[in-house]
Design a protein around this motif. Structure first.
Motif, short mmCIF file in Angstrom:
data_model
loop_
_atom_site.label_atom_id
_atom_site.label_comp_id
_atom_site.label_asym_id
_atom_site.label_seq_id
_atom_site.Cartn_x
_atom_site.Cartn_y
_atom_site.Cartn_z
N TRP A 42 0.84 -1.20 0.00
CA TRP A 42 0.00 0.00 0.00
C TRP A 42 0.87 1.25 0.00
N LEU A 43 1.95 1.26 0.80
CA LEU A 43 2.84 2.42 0.84
C LEU A 43 3.57 2.64 -0.49
N SER A 44 4.03 1.56 -1.11
CA SER A 44 4.72 1.66 -2.40
C SER A 44 3.79 2.20 -3.48
N LEU A 45 2.58 1.65 -3.54
CA LEU A 45 1.62 2.10 -4.55
C LEU A 45 1.17 3.53 -4.29
N GLU A 46 0.97 3.87 -3.01
CA GLU A 46 0.58 5.23 -2.66
C GLU A 46 1.65 6.23 -3.11
N SER A 47 2.90 5.89 -2.89
CA SER A 47 4.01 6.74 -3.31
C SER A 47 4.06 6.86 -4.83
N LEU A 48 3.90 5.75 -5.52
CA LEU A 48 3.93 5.74 -6.98
C LEU A 48 2.81 6.59 -7.57
N VAL A 49 1.60 6.40 -7.10
CA VAL A 49 0.44 7.14 -7.62
C VAL A 49 0.59 8.63 -7.32
N GLY A 50 1.14 8.96 -6.16
CA GLY A 50 1.30 10.36 -5.77
C GLY A 50 2.35 11.11 -6.56
N LYS A 51 3.30 10.39 -7.18
CA LYS A 51 4.41 11.04 -7.89
C LYS A 51 4.07 11.45 -9.32
N HIS A 52 3.07 10.83 -9.93
CA HIS A 52 2.83 11.04 -11.36
C HIS A 52 1.38 11.46 -11.61
N ASP A 53 1.22 12.54 -12.38
CA ASP A 53 -0.10 13.01 -12.77
C ASP A 53 -0.46 12.35 -14.10
N THR A 54 -1.12 11.22 -14.01
CA THR A 54 -1.45 10.41 -15.19
C THR A 54 -2.79 9.74 -14.95
N GLY A 55 -3.35 9.13 -15.96
CA GLY A 55 -4.55 8.33 -15.79
C GLY A 55 -4.16 6.96 -15.25
N TRP A 56 -4.53 6.67 -14.01
CA TRP A 56 -4.11 5.43 -13.35
C TRP A 56 -5.16 4.33 -13.48
N VAL A 57 -4.69 3.10 -13.72
CA VAL A 57 -5.50 1.90 -13.64
C VAL A 57 -4.70 0.89 -12.83
N LEU A 58 -5.18 0.54 -11.66
CA LEU A 58 -4.56 -0.51 -10.86
C LEU A 58 -5.52 -1.69 -10.90
N CYS A 59 -5.01 -2.84 -11.32
CA CYS A 59 -5.89 -3.99 -11.47
C CYS A 59 -5.19 -5.26 -11.01
N GLY A 60 -6.00 -6.24 -10.72
CA GLY A 60 -5.44 -7.54 -10.37
C GLY A 60 -6.03 -8.09 -9.10
N ASP A 61 -5.29 -9.01 -8.50
CA ASP A 61 -5.69 -9.69 -7.28
C ASP A 61 -5.06 -8.94 -6.11
N PHE A 62 -5.86 -8.13 -5.43
CA PHE A 62 -5.36 -7.34 -4.31
C PHE A 62 -5.31 -8.16 -3.02
N ASN A 63 -5.91 -9.35 -3.03
CA ASN A 63 -5.98 -10.20 -1.84
C ASN A 63 -6.53 -9.43 -0.64
N LYS A 64 -7.48 -8.56 -0.89
CA LYS A 64 -8.06 -7.73 0.16
C LYS A 64 -9.47 -7.34 -0.23
N VAL A 65 -10.33 -7.15 0.77
CA VAL A 65 -11.72 -6.72 0.56
C VAL A 65 -11.96 -5.41 1.29
N HIS A 66 -13.00 -4.69 0.87
CA HIS A 66 -13.38 -3.42 1.52
C HIS A 66 -14.11 -3.65 2.84
N ASP A 67 -15.03 -4.61 2.83
CA ASP A 67 -15.87 -4.85 4.01
C ASP A 67 -16.37 -6.28 4.01
N SER A 68 -17.11 -6.66 5.03
CA SER A 68 -17.53 -8.05 5.20
C SER A 68 -18.50 -8.52 4.11
N SER A 69 -19.16 -7.61 3.40
CA SER A 69 -20.08 -8.02 2.33
C SER A 69 -19.33 -8.62 1.14
#
Length: 178
Positions: A42-69
Protein backbone atom coordinates in the motif's frame (compact mmCIF):
# COMPACT_ATOMS: atom_id res chain seq x y z
CA UNK A 1 5.21 1.80 -24.42
CA UNK A 2 7.52 1.46 -21.44
CA UNK A 3 7.44 -1.65 -19.21
CA UNK A 4 8.93 -1.43 -15.75
CA UNK A 5 8.88 -4.00 -12.96
CA UNK A 6 8.78 -1.95 -9.79
CA UNK A 7 8.25 -4.52 -7.09
CA UNK A 8 7.71 -8.25 -6.70
CA UNK A 9 4.00 -7.52 -6.12
CA UNK A 10 3.23 -5.33 -9.14
CA UNK A 11 4.21 -4.46 -12.71
CA UNK A 12 3.84 -0.99 -14.21
CA UNK A 13 3.10 -0.25 -17.87
CA UNK A 14 3.18 3.39 -19.04
CA UNK A 15 1.96 4.74 -22.36
CA UNK A 16 -0.75 6.64 -24.22
CA UNK A 17 -4.21 5.29 -25.03
CA UNK A 18 -4.58 4.88 -28.76
CA UNK A 19 -7.10 7.38 -30.07
CA UNK A 20 -7.16 9.30 -26.78
CA UNK A 21 -3.58 10.60 -26.65
CA UNK A 22 -3.63 10.74 -22.87
CA UNK A 23 -0.78 9.55 -20.65
CA UNK A 24 -1.89 6.51 -18.71
CA UNK A 25 -0.29 4.05 -16.34
CA UNK A 26 -1.55 0.53 -15.75
CA UNK A 27 -0.38 -1.36 -12.68
CA UNK A 28 -0.97 -5.11 -12.49
CA UNK A 29 -1.09 -6.03 -8.79
CA UNK A 30 -0.73 -9.32 -6.98
CA UNK A 31 -1.39 -8.59 -3.34
CA UNK A 32 0.80 -10.36 -0.79
CA UNK A 33 -0.61 -12.53 1.99
CA UNK A 34 1.34 -11.30 5.01
CA UNK A 35 0.36 -8.15 6.91
CA UNK A 36 3.87 -6.67 6.70
CA UNK A 37 4.03 -7.11 2.93
CA UNK A 38 0.48 -5.80 2.48
CA UNK A 39 1.38 -2.58 4.29
CA UNK A 40 4.57 -2.26 2.21
CA UNK A 41 2.51 -2.72 -0.97
CA UNK A 42 0.00 0.00 0.00
CA UNK A 43 2.84 2.42 0.84
CA UNK A 44 4.72 1.66 -2.40
CA UNK A 45 1.62 2.10 -4.55
CA UNK A 46 0.58 5.23 -2.66
CA UNK A 47 4.01 6.74 -3.31
CA UNK A 48 3.93 5.74 -6.98
CA UNK A 49 0.44 7.14 -7.62
CA UNK A 50 1.30 10.36 -5.77
CA UNK A 51 4.41 11.04 -7.89
CA UNK A 52 2.83 11.04 -11.36
CA UNK A 53 -0.10 13.01 -12.77
CA UNK A 54 -1.45 10.41 -15.19
CA UNK A 55 -4.55 8.33 -15.79
CA UNK A 56 -4.11 5.43 -13.35
CA UNK A 57 -5.50 1.90 -13.64
CA UNK A 58 -4.56 -0.51 -10.86
CA UNK A 59 -5.89 -3.99 -11.47
CA UNK A 60 -5.44 -7.54 -10.37
CA UNK A 61 -5.69 -9.69 -7.28
CA UNK A 62 -5.36 -7.34 -4.31
CA UNK A 63 -5.98 -10.20 -1.84
CA UNK A 64 -8.06 -7.73 0.16
CA UNK A 65 -11.72 -6.72 0.56
CA UNK A 66 -13.38 -3.42 1.52
CA UNK A 67 -15.87 -4.85 4.01
CA UNK A 68 -17.53 -8.05 5.20
CA UNK A 69 -20.08 -8.02 2.33
CA UNK A 70 -17.23 -8.95 -0.03
CA UNK A 71 -16.69 -12.28 1.74
CA UNK A 72 -18.91 -15.29 2.31
CA UNK A 73 -17.97 -18.09 4.71
CA UNK A 74 -14.49 -16.53 5.08
CA UNK A 75 -12.76 -14.69 7.90
CA UNK A 76 -13.08 -10.93 7.72
CA UNK A 77 -10.47 -8.86 9.53
CA UNK A 78 -11.58 -5.24 9.80
CA UNK A 79 -8.05 -3.93 10.48
CA UNK A 80 -6.81 -5.26 7.13
CA UNK A 81 -9.83 -3.87 5.30
CA UNK A 82 -9.14 -0.48 6.92
CA UNK A 83 -5.55 -0.52 5.57
CA UNK A 84 -6.90 -1.22 2.09
CA UNK A 85 -9.62 1.43 2.34
CA UNK A 86 -7.14 4.01 3.67
CA UNK A 87 -4.85 3.31 0.70
CA UNK A 88 -7.76 3.86 -1.74
CA UNK A 89 -8.84 7.05 0.04
CA UNK A 90 -5.32 8.52 0.16
CA UNK A 91 -4.73 7.85 -3.54
CA UNK A 92 -8.27 9.02 -4.43
CA UNK A 93 -8.79 5.93 -6.56
CA UNK A 94 -12.25 4.74 -7.63
CA UNK A 95 -13.28 1.09 -7.33
CA UNK A 96 -15.04 0.36 -10.64
CA UNK A 97 -18.41 -1.40 -10.05
CA UNK A 98 -18.53 -5.07 -11.01
CA UNK A 99 -21.24 -6.90 -12.93
CA UNK A 100 -21.64 -10.53 -13.86
CA UNK A 101 -20.71 -12.02 -10.48
CA UNK A 102 -20.65 -10.89 -6.87
CA UNK A 103 -17.31 -12.55 -6.01
CA UNK A 104 -14.09 -13.12 -7.91
CA UNK A 105 -12.60 -16.04 -5.97
CA UNK A 106 -14.11 -19.36 -4.97
CA UNK A 107 -12.48 -22.07 -2.85
CA UNK A 108 -13.15 -25.16 -0.75
CA UNK A 109 -15.46 -26.70 -3.35
CA UNK A 110 -17.68 -23.66 -3.61
CA UNK A 111 -18.06 -22.97 0.11
CA UNK A 112 -15.91 -19.84 0.45
CA UNK A 113 -16.22 -16.73 -1.73
CA UNK A 114 -14.35 -13.41 -1.82
CA UNK A 115 -14.09 -10.33 -4.03
CA UNK A 116 -10.29 -10.02 -4.22
CA UNK A 117 -9.85 -8.97 -7.86
CA UNK A 118 -10.76 -5.47 -8.99
CA UNK A 119 -9.95 -2.40 -11.05
CA UNK A 120 -9.10 0.85 -9.26
CA UNK A 121 -8.92 3.94 -11.46
CA UNK A 122 -7.98 7.58 -10.98
CA UNK A 123 -10.37 10.46 -11.58
CA UNK A 124 -8.23 11.50 -14.55
CA UNK A 125 -8.78 8.08 -16.13
CA UNK A 126 -12.48 8.20 -15.25
CA UNK A 127 -12.80 11.54 -17.06
CA UNK A 128 -11.61 9.86 -20.27
CA UNK A 129 -13.62 6.66 -19.87
CA UNK A 130 -16.63 7.69 -17.78
CA UNK A 131 -18.88 4.66 -18.29
CA UNK A 132 -16.70 1.78 -17.15
CA UNK A 133 -17.82 -1.52 -15.70
CA UNK A 134 -15.89 -4.56 -14.51
CA UNK A 135 -17.25 -7.88 -15.73
CA UNK A 136 -16.46 -11.19 -14.05
CA UNK A 137 -16.34 -13.91 -16.69
CA UNK A 138 -16.80 -17.66 -16.38
CA UNK A 139 -14.15 -19.51 -14.37
CA UNK A 140 -12.49 -22.49 -16.04
CA UNK A 141 -8.92 -23.20 -14.90
CA UNK A 142 -8.42 -21.16 -11.75
CA UNK A 143 -10.17 -20.54 -8.45
CA UNK A 144 -10.48 -16.90 -9.60
CA UNK A 145 -13.02 -15.58 -12.09
CA UNK A 146 -11.21 -13.56 -14.77
CA UNK A 147 -12.30 -9.93 -14.85
CA UNK A 148 -12.26 -7.38 -17.66
CA UNK A 149 -12.70 -3.63 -17.75
CA UNK A 150 -15.31 -2.55 -20.25
CA UNK A 151 -16.58 0.75 -21.56
CA UNK A 152 -20.36 0.48 -21.24
CA UNK A 153 -21.24 3.40 -23.51
CA UNK A 154 -23.28 1.56 -26.12
CA UNK A 155 -25.38 3.36 -28.72
CA UNK A 156 -28.48 1.31 -29.46
CA UNK A 157 -29.79 3.87 -31.95
CA UNK A 158 -32.97 5.90 -31.65
CA UNK A 159 -35.32 5.24 -28.74
CA UNK A 160 -38.32 3.31 -30.13
CA UNK A 161 -40.92 4.90 -27.84
CA UNK A 162 -41.20 8.05 -25.83
CA UNK A 163 -43.26 8.83 -22.76
CA UNK A 164 -44.26 12.38 -22.00
CA UNK A 165 -45.02 13.47 -18.43
CA UNK A 166 -48.32 14.96 -19.63
CA UNK A 167 -49.58 11.48 -20.46
CA UNK A 168 -49.63 10.63 -16.76
CA UNK A 169 -52.08 13.51 -16.20
CA UNK A 170 -54.65 12.01 -18.58
CA UNK A 171 -57.77 10.45 -17.11
CA UNK A 172 -57.37 6.68 -16.73
CA UNK A 173 -53.55 6.68 -16.98
CA UNK A 174 -53.17 5.24 -13.47
CA UNK A 175 -55.57 2.36 -14.27
CA UNK A 176 -53.72 1.62 -17.50
CA UNK A 177 -50.35 1.46 -15.76
CA UNK A 178 -51.50 -0.66 -12.84
Amino acid sequence: MEHTIIDKFFIVVKGKWKGKGVDSTIVNVYGPHTDTNKQKLWLSLESLVGKHDTGWVLCGDFNKVHDSSERQNCDFIKRRANWFNNFINKTKLIDVPMGGKRFTRICNNGIKFSKLDRFLISEKFSDIWNELLVLALERKLSNHYPIILRDTAIDFGPIPTKVFDEWFDLEGADDLIS
